[in-house]
Design a protein around this motif. Structure first.
Motif, PDB file in Angstrom:
ATOM      1  N   MET A   1       8.031  -5.704  -4.445  1.00 43.88           N
ATOM      2  CA  MET A   1       8.501  -4.763  -3.436  1.00 43.88           C
ATOM      3  C   MET A   1       7.342  -4.385  -2.498  1.00 43.88           C
ATOM      4  N   ARG A   2       7.673  -4.233  -1.205  1.00 40.32           N
ATOM      5  CA  ARG A   2       6.625  -3.818  -0.258  1.00 40.32           C
ATOM      6  C   ARG A   2       6.191  -2.377  -0.553  1.00 40.32           C
ATOM      7  N   LEU A   3       4.921  -2.115  -0.283  1.00 39.67           N
ATOM      8  CA  LEU A   3       4.383  -0.780  -0.575  1.00 39.67           C
ATOM      9  C   LEU A   3       5.139   0.313   0.205  1.00 39.67           C
ATOM     10  N   ASP A   4       5.472   0.053   1.474  1.00 44.03           N
ATOM     11  CA  ASP A   4       6.126   1.120   2.261  1.00 44.03           C
ATOM     12  C   ASP A   4       7.517   1.436   1.701  1.00 44.03           C
ATOM     13  N   LYS A   5       8.207   0.400   1.184  1.00 45.92           N
ATOM     14  CA  LYS A   5       9.534   0.625   0.573  1.00 45.92           C
ATOM     15  C   LYS A   5       9.367   1.514  -0.681  1.00 45.92           C
ATOM     16  N   TYR A   6       8.363   1.172  -1.481  1.00 45.11           N
ATOM     17  CA  TYR A   6       8.111   1.919  -2.720  1.00 45.11           C
ATOM     18  C   TYR A   6       7.832   3.401  -2.418  1.00 45.11           C
ATOM     19  N   VAL A   7       7.059   3.622  -1.361  1.00 48.21           N
ATOM     20  CA  VAL A   7       6.661   4.996  -1.031  1.00 48.21           C
ATOM     21  C   VAL A   7       7.876   5.827  -0.582  1.00 48.21           C
ATOM     22  N   THR A   8       8.942   5.171  -0.089  1.00 46.00           N
ATOM     23  CA  THR A   8      10.143   5.944   0.291  1.00 46.00           C
ATOM     24  C   THR A   8      10.785   6.606  -0.933  1.00 46.00           C
ATOM     25  N   TYR A   9      10.505   6.080  -2.143  1.00 42.64           N
ATOM     26  CA  TYR A   9      11.048   6.712  -3.357  1.00 42.64           C
ATOM     27  C   TYR A   9      10.473   8.113  -3.579  1.00 42.64           C
ATOM     28  N   ALA A  10       9.432   8.456  -2.809  1.00 47.59           N
ATOM     29  CA  ALA A  10       8.900   9.823  -2.884  1.00 47.59           C
ATOM     30  C   ALA A  10       9.814  10.782  -2.106  1.00 47.59           C
ATOM     31  N   GLY A  11      10.866  10.229  -1.465  1.00 49.10           N
ATOM     32  CA  GLY A  11      11.818  11.085  -0.747  1.00 49.10           C
ATOM     33  C   GLY A  11      11.509  11.186   0.735  1.00 49.10           C
ATOM     34  N   ILE A  12      10.757  10.199   1.258  1.00 49.67           N
ATOM     35  CA  ILE A  12      10.451  10.232   2.693  1.00 49.67           C
ATOM     36  C   ILE A  12      10.992   8.966   3.362  1.00 49.67           C
ATOM     37  N   SER A  13      11.081   8.983   4.690  1.00 53.14           N
ATOM     38  CA  SER A  13      11.641   7.843   5.423  1.00 53.14           C
ATOM     39  C   SER A  13      10.637   6.682   5.432  1.00 53.14           C
ATOM     40  N   ARG A  14      11.145   5.513   5.818  1.00 54.40           N
ATOM     41  CA  ARG A  14      10.277   4.323   5.887  1.00 54.40           C
ATOM     42  C   ARG A  14       9.135   4.553   6.878  1.00 54.40           C
ATOM     43  N   SER A  15       9.450   5.163   8.029  1.00 55.90           N
ATOM     44  CA  SER A  15       8.382   5.333   9.026  1.00 55.90           C
ATOM     45  C   SER A  15       7.367   6.370   8.553  1.00 55.90           C
ATOM     46  N   ALA A  16       7.847   7.415   7.838  1.00 56.63           N
ATOM     47  CA  ALA A  16       6.904   8.407   7.288  1.00 56.63           C
ATOM     48  C   ALA A  16       6.024   7.748   6.225  1.00 56.63           C
ATOM     49  N   ALA A  17       6.627   6.797   5.467  1.00 58.72           N
ATOM     50  CA  ALA A  17       5.863   6.091   4.429  1.00 58.72           C
ATOM     51  C   ALA A  17       4.758   5.252   5.083  1.00 58.72           C
ATOM     52  N   VAL A  18       5.123   4.556   6.153  1.00 55.95           N
ATOM     53  CA  VAL A  18       4.135   3.714   6.864  1.00 55.95           C
ATOM     54  C   VAL A  18       2.988   4.594   7.383  1.00 55.95           C
ATOM     55  N   SER A  19       3.343   5.744   7.974  1.00 56.02           N
ATOM     56  CA  SER A  19       2.298   6.645   8.505  1.00 56.02           C
ATOM     57  C   SER A  19       1.393   7.149   7.390  1.00 56.02           C
ATOM     58  N   ALA A  20       2.025   7.515   6.238  1.00 58.71           N
ATOM     59  CA  ALA A  20       1.243   8.054   5.112  1.00 58.71           C
ATOM     60  C   ALA A  20       0.274   6.988   4.588  1.00 58.71           C
ATOM     61  N   ILE A  21       0.760   5.742   4.524  1.00 54.52           N
ATOM     62  CA  ILE A  21      -0.098   4.647   4.027  1.00 54.52           C
ATOM     63  C   ILE A  21      -1.264   4.431   4.995  1.00 54.52           C
ATOM     64  N   LYS A  22      -0.936   4.365   6.287  1.00 57.33           N
ATOM     65  CA  LYS A  22      -1.995   4.120   7.292  1.00 57.33           C
ATOM     66  C   LYS A  22      -3.006   5.260   7.334  1.00 57.33           C
TER      67      LYS A  22
END
Ligand code: URA
Length: 226
Positions: A1-22
């Motif tokens: 699974m892509r990291l940004d998809k996984y991070v959405t399981y924290a209850g945030i959107s895909r774009s918020a996940a991408v921003s958090a990772i970056k």
């Protein structure tokens, strides 16, 4: 699974996940990773130091309080009682309860599981604690056990009914609309209070307060279908 998809399981959107990772807020096994597209097979993923639950599916048991409905997008929806961390998951209720009914409400984002609970052909037993207006008679017990006709139309599958003081335990193996209330109306009685207490072989824990939610274990799940 892509990291940004996984991070959405924290209850945030895909774009918020991408921003958090970056922004360097996400770590894999303690090491900050800034590439949202990286593939993750294992390891502990954290967002702002908190581990994210990346389970494929979640299985929840809510002790539904009276006054809540099982529909979405309403202020009195049971979905508003779910913790924020589940908000990005496509969770459904496994068999609705009326607004004034309390008790065992199973919820999951595993469509196969939801189907196994609610599919009419599966005949999974559900037990309710009922407080009727009038005492349950021997004739009512016979009528429930031999298959009641409700509203002069639908015939129910045989149901078990057991008296317990002023209350009764009723077990049905289907889930017609307002079924328990309609069954009691069919014998000229009325339901004053209704609580679902068991699904298959799994009981509502007595220690779970109204509004509280439990994450079900593998053992709990196998108990349901035992
Ligand atoms: N039967 C009813 O009448 N109501 C419920 O909420 C569940 C079963």
């Amino acid at each position: 699974m892509r990291l940004d998809k996984y991070v959405t399981y924290a209850g945030i959107s895909r774009s918020a996940a991408v921003s958090a990772i970056k922004a360097g807020r996400v770590a894999v096994d303690g090491v900050v990773v800034k590439n949202p597209a990286i593939k993750i097979d294992s390891g502990v993923i954290t967002l702002d130091g908190e581990a994210i639950d990346g389970s494929e599916f979640v299985y929840l048991l809510m002790n539904k309080p009276a006054g809540y409905v099982c529909e979405r997008n309403r202020p009195d929806s049971v979905f508003n009682l779910l913790p924020e961390k589940y908000s990005r998951r496509n969770i459904s209720v496994c068999g609705r309860l009326d607004k004034d009914t309390e008790g065992m409400l199973l919820l999951s984002d595993d469509g196969d599981f939801v189907h196994r609970i609610i599919a009419p052909a599966k005949h999974l037993a559900k037990t309710y604690l009922v407080r009727p207006k009038n005492p349950v008679t021997d004739a009512d017990i016979k009528a429930f056990e031999s298959g009641l006709r409700i509203d002069g139309g639908d015939v129910c599958r045989p149901a078990k009914i057991e008296r317990s003081g002023v209350d009764a335990f009723v077990t049905i193996t289907e889930g017609m609309y307002h079924q328990i209330k309609r069954m009691f109306e069919a014998v000229d009685n009325e339901v004053l209070y209704l609580r679902r207490i068991k699904t298959g072989g799994l009981s509502l824990p007595e220690t779970l307060s109204p509004g509280e939610i439990l994450r079900l274990s593998e053992k709990d799940l196998s108990r349901i279908f035992r």
